[in-house]
Write an enzyme that holds these catalytic residues in place. Sequence first.
Site, PDB file in Angstrom:
ATOM      1  N   ALA A   1       9.285 -12.203  40.747  1.00 54.15           N
ATOM      2  CA  ALA A   1      10.319 -11.305  41.253  1.00 54.15           C
ATOM      3  C   ALA A   1      11.466 -11.267  40.239  1.00 54.15           C
ATOM      4  CB  ALA A   1      10.808 -11.805  42.608  1.00 54.15           C
TER       5      ALA A   1
ATOM      6  N   GLN B   1      14.433 -12.344  40.215  1.00 55.41           N
ATOM      7  CA  GLN B   1      15.184 -13.602  40.035  1.00 55.41           C
ATOM      8  C   GLN B   1      14.212 -14.780  40.045  1.00 55.41           C
ATOM      9  OE1 GLN B   1      18.229 -14.693  39.376  1.00 55.41           O
ATOM     10  NE2 GLN B   1      19.225 -12.704  39.250  1.00 55.41           N
ATOM     11  N   SER B   2      13.060 -14.615  39.454  1.00 53.00           N
ATOM     12  CA  SER B   2      12.009 -15.624  39.547  1.00 53.00           C
ATOM     13  C   SER B   2      12.350 -16.945  38.843  1.00 53.00           C
ATOM     14  CB  SER B   2      10.725 -15.045  38.943  1.00 53.00           C
ATOM     15  OG  SER B   2       9.758 -16.053  38.770  1.00 53.00           O
ATOM     16  N   ASN B   3      12.282 -18.027  39.613  1.00 47.30           N
ATOM     17  CA  ASN B   3      12.433 -19.365  39.021  1.00 47.30           C
ATOM     18  C   ASN B   3      11.219 -19.702  38.180  1.00 47.30           C
ATOM     19  OD1 ASN B   3      14.892 -20.206  40.510  1.00 47.30           O
ATOM     20  ND2 ASN B   3      13.535 -19.960  42.278  1.00 47.30           N
TER      21      ASN B   3
ATOM     22  N   ALA C   1       9.428 -17.615  36.455  1.00 49.26           N
ATOM     23  CA  ALA C   1       9.565 -16.931  35.164  1.00 49.26           C
ATOM     24  C   ALA C   1      10.523 -17.726  34.263  1.00 49.26           C
ATOM     25  CB  ALA C   1      10.069 -15.511  35.374  1.00 49.26           C
TER      26      ALA C   1
END
Length: 334
Positions: free
Chosen positions: A74, A76-78, A80
């Site tokens: 997403a 705000q992906s952690n 990623a």
Amino acid sequence: MNFTKFPRRKYLQGSTPIEFMPSLTKALGNNVNLYIKRDDLLPGAAGGNKTRKLEFCIADAIEKGADSIITCGAVQSNHARLTASWSAKEGLDCHLILEERVEGSYKEEASGNNFLFELLDVKTIGVVRGGSDMMAEMEKKSVELAANGKTPYIIPGGASNSIGAMGYAACAEETMVQLNEMYLDIDHIIVPSGSAGTHAGMVVGMTGVNGNIPISGVNVSRPKDVQEEIVYNLGIETAEKLGVKGGIAREGIVCFDQYVGPGYSLPTDSMTEAVKLFAKNEAILLDPVYSGKAAAGLIDLVQKGHFSKGSNVLFLHTGGSPALYAYMDTFRQA
Ligand SMILES: *Cc1c(COP(=O)(O)O)cnc(C)c1O
């Protein structure tokens, strides 16, 4: 369980702490003793659960000769952020495909994890509409990189395949060793249940070490039956890979879906309340999308008397605090 059969990089620096939360326990009425496993303190820029999975996924990529990692998440992906983090550390190029699950939510100049993607030297970011076939999008990127002479490797969303989930089977084993050393008899473990690798891995590991501690997941997006099926299927595959005899039991997969609210990443009152309670009582930072909603579930279950009086409950803190900075208005308004 024997993890030496699989390529693994060493990203952990020993076990993450298990701590008692005395003030939160008291604030919630002293009926249930609340403990926390601090996977928010895992290494990798700003910490969090994906580091355990990436020990296996990135090792697999390196073994296969990859020079570029492609993953998705997403906006705000952690996951990623941590994939970018370990890619940087390993000297691999990192490419992200971000899914705009909430329309208009991607902003190039956004704070939180999005800002960190830049600092962590992500090579390209592709943004696609919510509901896109993320694997197909990553494969497209892979073909493009290969045509340019690169050797790409795709890590699925959340690193939640059976390779990544082994990281959480290892976490369950680590947890049992710690509990035995502490002589701490935990009655129940609560984990967030998202792309499912954490939940599935924990159940597989707990089964593999015969720890007999029930584990429940708190959903962050899907309905109970859908999520339980996803966790179960990934659990079966992971148990098979690790040779866990007899596999895992379907009834050992339990999810709560009443803390999702209007949808993935959308704030709820109980989430903001939980984030504030943890911060104010224990100086522990949760996040708005995963650990905050999971903690809202934990708190509600304690208050509803779901756990018997005097029981010991362990909350797995999966990290994610950088996302707080992308939600400051939510917390200031609440
Ligand atoms: C990804 C993530 C989770 C969920 O873990 P899954 O393995 O995807 O279910 C929980 N908390 C945080 C902070 C995460 O980034």
